[in-house]
Design an enzyme around this catalytic site. Structure first.
Site, PDB file in Angstrom:
ATOM      1  N   HIS A  51       1.550   9.749   5.352  1.00 52.25           N
ATOM      2  CA  HIS A  51       0.568   8.940   4.653  1.00 52.25           C
ATOM      3  C   HIS A  51       0.792   8.771   3.025  1.00 52.25           C
ATOM      4  O   HIS A  51       1.360   9.753   2.376  1.00 52.25           O
ATOM      5  CB  HIS A  51      -0.966   9.652   4.771  1.00 52.25           C
ATOM      6  N   GLU A  64       3.535   5.191   6.032  1.00 49.97           N
ATOM      7  CA  GLU A  64       2.584   4.280   5.473  1.00 49.97           C
ATOM      8  C   GLU A  64       2.763   4.089   3.780  1.00 49.97           C
ATOM      9  O   GLU A  64       2.729   5.072   3.250  1.00 49.97           O
ATOM     10  CB  GLU A  64       1.011   4.712   5.843  1.00 49.97           C
ATOM     11  N   ASP A  67       1.311   1.920   0.444  1.00 44.31           N
ATOM     12  CA  ASP A  67       0.311   0.892  -0.230  1.00 44.31           C
ATOM     13  C   ASP A  67       0.937  -0.108  -0.974  1.00 44.31           C
ATOM     14  O   ASP A  67       1.649   0.229  -1.730  1.00 44.31           O
ATOM     15  CB  ASP A  67      -0.632   1.942  -1.219  1.00 44.31           C
ATOM     16  N   HIS A  71      -1.068   3.709  -4.683  1.00 41.37           N
ATOM     17  CA  HIS A  71      -2.589   3.814  -4.283  1.00 41.37           C
ATOM     18  C   HIS A  71      -3.520   3.997  -5.246  1.00 41.37           C
ATOM     19  O   HIS A  71      -4.563   3.200  -5.408  1.00 41.37           O
ATOM     20  CB  HIS A  71      -2.474   5.335  -3.363  1.00 41.37           C
ATOM     21  N   ASP A  92      -0.050  -0.848   3.820  1.00 40.79           N
ATOM     22  CA  ASP A  92      -1.479  -0.528   3.711  1.00 40.79           C
ATOM     23  C   ASP A  92      -1.531  -1.761   2.445  1.00 40.79           C
ATOM     24  O   ASP A  92      -1.389  -1.398   1.402  1.00 40.79           O
ATOM     25  CB  ASP A  92      -2.193   0.724   3.072  1.00 40.79           C
TER      26      ASP A  92
END
Length: 275
Positions: free
Chosen positions: A5, A25, A27, A41, A85
């Site tokens: 993440h 993942e 961002d 993020h 994301d």
């Protein structure tokens, strides 16, 4: 799939893969002209994480390409799936199409090397808002217009806003995505808060039914041992986590060793797994 993440600096790719992740993942934020700008993020983010790591998108995509290109000195064969994301909150439903088109062109240039021996990872476009389905339309158009429609074989789709599953299916269809056409369904919440598995179970039922729209289900963001076991018991296909080594440890427990294994590059992430 163990999905690392918030991997937003290039050095974190190795960090998370070393801990056992076979997926990451990242961002993606956008500027006022709908151009992908940073892998970032920002606050708030998960508990026990630093929210401010970032790269310019081009820098991150260059690093990601190297990590997923066989023969490169930075190549990590375990890394087979990347979730972008897409922080489309600053886009409108009308600029989402433009954002998708520009992002498709950027991936083609920076990640796929213009279609010439670029990175090999499968990629999920994860969008938080159902109203931004045109991002997908624009992305697909960009690859088609560039003569690289074949790269859509590497692209999957997810709406990450925990919306009603029926509404999610409708948004995908509006974007020109057919049922079970590379569809991942996420469910989850920040690791600071607990969340039940009710919607996950609904998504798994949809995945396993004869008339569903979902190929794979993933749950985010967990690292408590009990939460990981509960998610595996619910038969998810992927777990997004800040601590990949915890997922590895649970997968090695007696209850799970025979039922689950880590996905490799040879496992097609767009195919629904049948037990």
């Amino acid at each position: 799939w163990i999905m690392g993440h918030m991997v937003n600096e290039v050095y974190q790719i190795d960090e998370f893969v070393d801990l056992g992740a076979n997926s990451i993942e990242t961002d993606i934020t956008f500027d006022d002209d709908a151009m992908a700008e940073y892998s970032y993020h920002g606050v708030p983010c998960d508990c026990k994480r630093w929210c401010h790591k970032w790269e310019y998108v081009n820098t991150f995509l260059d690093g990601l390409r190297r990590a997923t290109t066989p023969g490169d000195s930075k190549y990590r064969k375990e890394l087979s799936l990347v979730v972008f994301d897409l922080k489309t909150g600053d886009l409108s439903s009308s600029t989402a199409y433009k954002g998708g088109k520009l992002f498709g062109q950027k991936l083609l240039d920076r990640y796929w090397n213009g279609g010439n021996n670029g990175g090999r990872a499968y990629i999920i476009l994860s969008i938080p808002d159902l109203d931004h389905y045109a991002f997908i339309t624009g992305f697909k158009e960009a690859l088609k217009n560039a003569g690289h429609e074949e790269l859509l074989a590497k692209i999957g789709y997810d709406f990450s806003g925990n919306d009603d599953l029926g509404s999610t299916r409708t948004a995908l269809n509006k974007a020109g995505i057919k049922d079970r056409e590379h569809v991942w369904q996420s469910d989850g919440i920040t690791n600071c808060i607990g969340r039940g598995l009710g919607r996950v179970r609904d998504a798994v039922r949809n995945r396993d039914s004869s008339n569903g729209y979902i190929n794979k289900v993933y749950y985010w963001t967990i690292e408590k041992y009990v939460s990981v076991r509960d998610a595996l018991d619910a038969e998810v296909d992927g777990i997004m986590t800040n601590e990949p080594d915890v997922i590895v440890n649970v997968l090695n427990e007696g209850n799970y060793r025979g039922r689950f294994r880590l996905a490799t590059y040879d496992d097609n992430p767009w195919e629904t797994f049948k037990r």
